[in-house]
Design an enzyme around this catalytic site. Structure first.
Site, PDB file in Angstrom:
ATOM      1  N   GLU A   1      -8.257 -17.197 -15.808  1.00 34.00           N
ATOM      2  CA  GLU A   1      -8.638 -16.000 -16.540  1.00 34.00           C
ATOM      3  C   GLU A   1      -8.651 -14.816 -15.598  1.00 34.00           C
ATOM      4  O   GLU A   1      -9.256 -14.860 -14.533  1.00 34.00           O
ATOM      5  CB  GLU A   1     -10.046 -16.185 -17.131  1.00 34.00           C
ATOM      6  CG  GLU A   1     -10.027 -16.701 -18.548  1.00 34.00           C
ATOM      7  CD  GLU A   1     -11.411 -16.596 -19.142  1.00 34.00           C
ATOM      8  OE1 GLU A   1     -11.729 -15.519 -19.694  1.00 34.00           O
ATOM      9  OE2 GLU A   1     -12.178 -17.567 -19.043  1.00 34.00           O
TER      10      GLU A   1
ATOM     11  N   GLU B   1      -2.005 -14.961  -2.384  1.00 38.65           N
ATOM     12  CA  GLU B   1      -3.098 -15.387  -3.259  1.00 38.65           C
ATOM     13  C   GLU B   1      -3.185 -14.502  -4.500  1.00 38.65           C
ATOM     14  O   GLU B   1      -3.422 -14.989  -5.611  1.00 38.65           O
ATOM     15  CB  GLU B   1      -4.427 -15.351  -2.505  1.00 38.65           C
ATOM     16  CG  GLU B   1      -4.556 -16.403  -1.411  1.00 38.65           C
ATOM     17  CD  GLU B   1      -4.878 -17.786  -1.988  1.00 38.65           C
ATOM     18  OE1 GLU B   1      -5.132 -17.887  -3.209  1.00 38.65           O
ATOM     19  OE2 GLU B   1      -4.870 -18.765  -1.224  1.00 38.65           O
TER      20      GLU B   1
ATOM     21  N   GLY C   1      -8.363 -14.163  -4.099  1.00 37.73           N
ATOM     22  CA  GLY C   1      -8.254 -14.400  -2.662  1.00 37.73           C
ATOM     23  C   GLY C   1      -8.243 -15.878  -2.367  1.00 37.73           C
ATOM     24  O   GLY C   1      -8.343 -16.702  -3.277  1.00 37.73           O
TER      25      GLY C   1
ATOM     26  N   GLU D   1      -8.921 -10.440 -15.462  1.00 41.20           N
ATOM     27  CA  GLU D   1      -9.301  -9.298 -16.284  1.00 41.20           C
ATOM     28  C   GLU D   1      -9.600  -8.061 -15.442  1.00 41.20           C
ATOM     29  O   GLU D   1     -10.129  -8.149 -14.345  1.00 41.20           O
ATOM     30  CB  GLU D   1     -10.559  -9.673 -17.094  1.00 41.20           C
ATOM     31  CG  GLU D   1     -10.633  -9.011 -18.453  1.00 41.20           C
ATOM     32  CD  GLU D   1     -11.808  -9.580 -19.259  1.00 41.20           C
ATOM     33  OE1 GLU D   1     -11.881 -10.815 -19.432  1.00 41.20           O
ATOM     34  OE2 GLU D   1     -12.648  -8.765 -19.681  1.00 41.20           O
TER      35      GLU D   1
ATOM     36  N   PRO E   1     -22.525 -15.534   8.859  1.00 41.84           N
ATOM     37  CA  PRO E   1     -22.332 -16.992   8.897  1.00 41.84           C
ATOM     38  C   PRO E   1     -22.759 -17.695   7.612  1.00 41.84           C
ATOM     39  O   PRO E   1     -22.341 -18.819   7.352  1.00 41.84           O
ATOM     40  CB  PRO E   1     -23.209 -17.438  10.068  1.00 41.84           C
ATOM     41  CG  PRO E   1     -23.465 -16.223  10.875  1.00 41.84           C
ATOM     42  CD  PRO E   1     -23.394 -15.059   9.923  1.00 41.84           C
TER      43      PRO E   1
ATOM     44  N   GLU F   1      -2.775 -15.949  -8.246  1.00 45.00           N
ATOM     45  CA  GLU F   1      -3.925 -15.923  -9.149  1.00 45.00           C
ATOM     46  C   GLU F   1      -3.824 -14.902 -10.264  1.00 45.00           C
ATOM     47  O   GLU F   1      -4.499 -15.008 -11.272  1.00 45.00           O
ATOM     48  CB  GLU F   1      -5.212 -15.679  -8.341  1.00 45.00           C
ATOM     49  CG  GLU F   1      -5.511 -16.848  -7.405  1.00 45.00           C
ATOM     50  CD  GLU F   1      -6.741 -16.614  -6.564  1.00 45.00           C
ATOM     51  OE1 GLU F   1      -7.280 -17.610  -6.072  1.00 45.00           O
ATOM     52  OE2 GLU F   1      -7.160 -15.459  -6.385  1.00 45.00           O
TER      53      GLU F   1
END
Lengths: 230, 230
Positions: B118, B65, B49, B120, B86, B69
């Site tokens: 990495e 994202e 993310g 997985e 918050p 990634e």
DNA sequence: ACAAAAGTGTTCGGAATACACCCATGT
DNA sequence: ACATGGGTGTATTCCGAACACTTTTGT
């Protein structure tokens, strides 16, 4: 190497909440709207809501705004969805976290914001023209209600503590958009054991008075707090 | 008169997305995690993310994202919830919109981000220690999966186009946490008509080869795009 | 031959469906 | 008396649950 995320690249944006507050009244499911006092969409009907403050969660914000604008307190609220279309608000980028809330039929309170905002319940079948994308939000919410009915006990969030069978049945019929058989409907709930009869009947009705029942929360399998929406 | 909302009072905040990407592999439901390269929580496992850009919706951000990634593209994503505590991010106030995604078993792609992160798959029963509140997010997601199974056709999002009965059954058993009867399970789906047999069986298995089936989307009552979560 | 998972039918009980009439009340 | 919605029973169908053995393949 792709764009790294370093501070300064974090786009900040305003975040608001909107509340789809439902109740059951006069054999109808109704949603609570307020008339906007400010631009944009001044004078149009809209969902209660406002901007999330510095140190509050979205839910706290929703509770606060709903209370300020409508006088209703401590509603049971559930997250519905978050709307992130960059162009949904003409003022600029505003993210909106939408909550659905249930107001128990009967304990109708003052219904007025602290600054005399106009506040009104509308039947979900007769909605006025609305600000922003609020019409669409409500439609999404109603769809979600159907799924909620499958969750044991969800319908009771809309009813007063004591209710008659026909009130309960009307909720199902309104949400499902279909008529149900009185006898089968009654049998289903009686067998489930989640409602219990009270020693009290309707008064001053021009027909055979209906008995009142109440939800027996001990009989619910899923805890009420965890009320999955959609 | 209560606090008016005028510009300058809008608290801006950073908004991120997180993705709970699930698949079915080796008889297990697995979730996709990446190892963080930067502080905070550098070196710990986390959901893929990142921050929502200026002109993209939350879903577009999540897709982007996840692709950056992990290399996975065009996943089917559904909004799960939005987290607004918050204090959840030590860097400051960061709102997170959480998506759940389904990756079809079988078409296992490269699984590597463009900067050799990495990446997985972890069985949902053996999760590592994780950054932020990501452990909790995953647990919420798994709970939601149970409800999803009630939605016709949802389980198939995790399977390859063609699948055997025992793969389908294992998904149900994994998510429900219970064993199911083979004969009743098979009958249920055969009667529903939503899956159809193919003229193809497993190969090179040291037991009687199972027949492959595929989902017959025409038989689904609810359109697949509108896949209600919770 | 053995191990491993696929595949197959029947019985039983509970739940959902369909269906029509009498009852208690206020006006 | 009438209009209005409350309240009740039965027969049928459908669905989920329980349950055990034979078949096909690779080794």
């Amino acid at each position: 190497m792709a764009k790294k995320k370093q501070s300064g690249e974090f786009h900040q944006m305003a975040v608001a909440t909107d509340g789809v507050i439902l109740t059951y009244d006069e054999k109808q499911i109704k949603v609570l709207l307020i008339k906007r006092r400010n631009a944009p969409f001044k004078g149009e009907w809209a969902l209660p809501g406002g901007f999330v403050g510095n140190k509050e969660t979205a839910e706290e914000c929703a509770q606060r705004e709903i209370c300020e604008e409508t006088g209703l307190k401590k509603l049971s609220l559930e997250q519905l969805c978050t709307i992130s279309d960059p162009k949904r608000d003409p003022r600029g980028r505003v993210l909106s976290i939408v909550f659905m809330g249930f107001f128990r039929s009967g304990k109708t309170g003052p219904l007025a914001g602290d600054d005399a905002t106009e506040v009104e319940w509308f039947s979900i079948h007769k909605l006025p023209k609305m600000a922003f994308d609020h019409s669409k939000i409500i439609k999404t919410g109603i769809k979600g209600l159907k799924n909620l009915l499958n969750i044991e006990g969800a319908a009771f969030e809309l009813l007063a503590e004591k209710f008659t069978f026909s009130q309960l049945q009307t909720i199902y019929e309104e949400v499902l958009g279909a008529e149900l058989d009185k006898r089968n409907f009654r049998r289903r709930f009686m067998n489930s054991g989640i409602i219990m009869p009270l020693n009290e009947v309707e008064k001053n009705v021009p027909y055979k008075p209906g008995r009142y029942y109440k939800l027996d929360r001990r009989m619910l399998k899923s805890e009420p707090g965890l009320m999955p929406i959609f």
